[in-house]
Design an enzyme around this catalytic site. Sequence first.
Site, PDB file in Angstrom:
ATOM      1  N   ALA A  83       0.628  -1.370   0.060  1.00  0.00           N
ATOM      2  CA  ALA A  83       0.065   0.109  -0.237  1.00  0.00           C
ATOM      3  C   ALA A  83       0.998   1.120  -0.133  1.00  0.00           C
ATOM      4  O   ALA A  83       1.968   1.053   0.487  1.00  0.00           O
ATOM      5  CB  ALA A  83      -0.966  -0.037   1.286  1.00  0.00           C
TER       6      ALA A  83
ATOM      7  N   ASP B 222      12.793   3.029 -17.717  1.00  0.00           N
ATOM      8  CA  ASP B 222      13.166   2.807 -16.398  1.00  0.00           C
ATOM      9  C   ASP B 222      13.674   1.280 -16.029  1.00  0.00           C
ATOM     10  O   ASP B 222      12.941   0.852 -15.163  1.00  0.00           O
ATOM     11  CB  ASP B 222      11.868   3.326 -15.163  1.00  0.00           C
ATOM     12  CG  ASP B 222      12.329   3.598 -13.981  1.00  0.00           C
ATOM     13  OD1 ASP B 222      13.652   3.492 -13.650  1.00  0.00           O
ATOM     14  OD2 ASP B 222      11.631   3.837 -12.912  1.00  0.00           O
TER      15      ASP B 222
ATOM     16  N   GLY C  52      -2.802   4.096  -3.443  1.00  0.00           N
ATOM     17  CA  GLY C  52      -3.671   2.961  -3.530  1.00  0.00           C
ATOM     18  C   GLY C  52      -3.050   2.038  -2.703  1.00  0.00           C
ATOM     19  O   GLY C  52      -2.096   1.929  -2.124  1.00  0.00           O
TER      20      GLY C  52
END
Length: 725
Positions: A23, A137, A27
Site C-alpha cells: 500500500a 526505467d 492506493g
Amino acid sequence: MQALRAEDPEELGGHRLLARLGAGGMGVVYLARTADGSLVALKVIRAEYAADPGFRARFRREVRLATGLAGRWVVAVTAADTEAREPWLATAFVPGPSLAEAVDGLGPLPADTVVTLGAQLASALGELHAVGLVHRDVKPGNILLVPDGPRLIDFGIAKGVGTTALTAPDAVVGTPGYLSPEQTRARGGEVGPASDLFSLGCVLAYTATGHRPFGTGEAPAVLYRTVHEPHAPTGLAQLPPLLRTVIDTCLAKDPALRPTAAEVHSALTDNNPSTAPDWLPPPVLRLVAERSARALDPPPRTAGPPASLSAPTAQGFSRRRILTIGGSAAAVLAASGTGAVVLLARGHPTTSGTHHDVPTHTLALHVDLTGAQKILGKAQMQGALLAVAAHNARKDINYRLALVSYDDGGDAAQARTTAHRVLAQPSVIAVIGPSTPAGARAAAPLYAAASMPVVLVSAADDAAGLSTTTLRTLCVTRRSDSSRTLPILFYLTRTRPSHRTAVIQDGAGGETAVDITRNLVETPPSGGTVTVHQVAATTSDFGPAVSRALTARPQAVVYGGTSPRRAAACARALATARFTGAVTGFEPVMRAEFLTAAGRAAEGWVFEAPYTEAQSATAPAARAFTAAFRARFGEQPGQWSAEAYDAVGLIGRALDALGTTTAIQPAQVAERLFHTAYDGVAKPIRFVQGSTHALDPENTGFLYQVRDGEFRFLGRYDQVRAVQS
C-alpha cells in the site's frame, strides 16, 4: 503479505480479495483470486486521485498500454475497470522477488543466470520497441524473478519513441545509476530504444558483480559519471568474454554504437540456447517457494484494529506500584557494569498470586544519554520505561518485562563497545535502539550477526546506510527517508489539492533534494503537473528560481532541500513575490534557525516529520499516554518518546505470540516481529512481507505547520482534513 483489514472489500470486479501485497499514498495492491482460481495482483487507486480527470486519463493510458503487451517476459493484464469510482487493474500474480532484492540479499548471481536473464530481458524490450514504446526505467527493482524467466514490470513512465520529458524540461525521469546519458542530459529531447539497452547493460553489470557500473553516492555525482566517465570495471574482467562484450557495448555513451534488443538476444542465445527451469540459483528459488507458499495460505482478515498493550492511565503508575525484581516495595535503579536495570510490576509478586511464577524477559535500550542527542535519548528511555510499566501493570500477565539502559554517547566506537556489552548478557532478548544514525551504523551489524533483534525507533535505516534485506534481525519502526515525500504528496492531493506544483530543488541538498524532486515528478500531487527549478549550491539567492517557478502559476511550492537557513531564504523570496499558495518542506528544515531567519515569511509553511507530538494528538491512546507520562515524569512527552513506547509494545506483541515459555530465543523474537501488526500510540506498525522486512510507510508520517512563529502539530498526514492557510 499482510492480512486484509476490516475496511477492505470482500471482492472487487469478480475477484475475491485474499491479502494485501502493499500500500502507498496512491492506493492498495491486493492478492486476489479469480472465479477460475487464478491468483492476480489487483491494484486499486484511491477515489481522491481518480476524481482528477488528468490522473484518470493517465490511468486509462497505463491500462491500455499494459493490455497491449502480451510477450512472455512482461506481466499480463487480466482485467481492469478504468471508470469505477476507485479504478483498478489486475495483472497475473508473480510470486518471485525483484532482482534488486535477490542481489542485495544474496550477492551477485552466477554468470549463466546473468546470460539467461539478459537474453530474456532483451526479448521483452524487443517486443516493447516493436510497438513503438520505450520503457525508460529498466532497473533491478522493476524485474521480478520466477523459475521460468524474469518479468519486466512498471510501465508507468514508458513513452512512445521520440516522446519528450513528462514535465519540466530540466526534470530527470528515471533512476540514477540506470539512466542512459541521453536521459540525463536530454532536457526535453528524444530518448529512443537505445536508452533501454544502456539501462539493460547497467542491470546486467550489477547482477553479475553486485556493483553499479557508475558507482553509488549522491545522484548528481552518479549522473555526471554516467555522462562523462567510463563505467567502472569492478568485477567485469572475471565474466565470460561474451557477457563482458554485451555489457560493454550496451554501455556505449553514443546511442548509435549500442546493439539493438534483437542483437543482444541473438548474441546471448547463439551460444546459450537453454532456458531450463533451473536457471535461477537455489537461494533465489527458495525465495520464490516461500512467497508462493504464502500466497496459497494468506493470513486471515483482521476483524478490527489489533489489540495493543493496555493503554496507560494517569493513575496507573504511582511510585508505590513500582517494585523491585525480588518483590520489595522500593523502586530499583540498579546501576552496574551492564547498565541500569528497571523492573516494573503490578502488585506484590509474593502476595498477589497472579505473577509469582511468570518468567522475566529483558529488553536492552541502546541510546545516547550523554552526547549531542541526549535529549532524544532521554525521551526514548522515558517512553520505554512507561511501556514496561504498562505491561507489568496488566492483570494475569504471562511474563514480566525488565529494561536495561545503555548509553553510547552518540559515538560510533562507543556504540560498538556497547553492543558487545549487551550481547554479553544472556538474559537480553531484544534491543531497542541505537537512537542515532552513527550508533545504528556501528552497532546494528553486530546485533544482526548475533541474531539479536534490534528495533530502530528514531534512526532511519537508509540514513544509517543499513539494509533490512541483509541485516535479517534489523526491525525499523521509523519510515525511511526515501518515503519522506508521501505525507507531502497526500497533503497536496487530499488536504490542500494542488494541480500545478513547483519544486525548488536546492543544490545544497545533494541526493536528498534529487530524491525529493524525482519522487514528486514521478508521482505528481493531485495527478497534476510538476515543474522543477534548481538553485545552485554556490548561491544563496532564491529570487530567480522563485520567479521562474511562479510563471507557471503554481498552487503549491515545495522546497526540496535540507538547510534551515537556505529554506528561510526561499521563504523570504516567496513572500517578496507575494505567493499565497501552499508552501511545504521537510523535517530537516524544522529548526529554530529557520523560524529566526525567515521571520514572518515562515508563517503557514507545512512540514512532514516522522515523529508524533502525543500531547497535541486527539486519539484516546495518545491522550492516555500523555496523561501517564506527565504523572510519571512531571513533564510533557519528548520527541520520539511515544515511538519508543510503541517499540516495547511491538516486542510485547511478538512475545505474546511466542507463548509463555522461558526458553524464548532472540532469533525467535526477531522472526516474529516482522509478522506482527501493532497499532501504537504514534502510528500503525506493519511490515512488508518478504525478504526486505521493510516498514510499510502508509500512515506513518505527520504534518506540522508554522503558526505564530512555532511549529504546531497538525496530526498524522492521513488524518489531517483542513489546515489554516
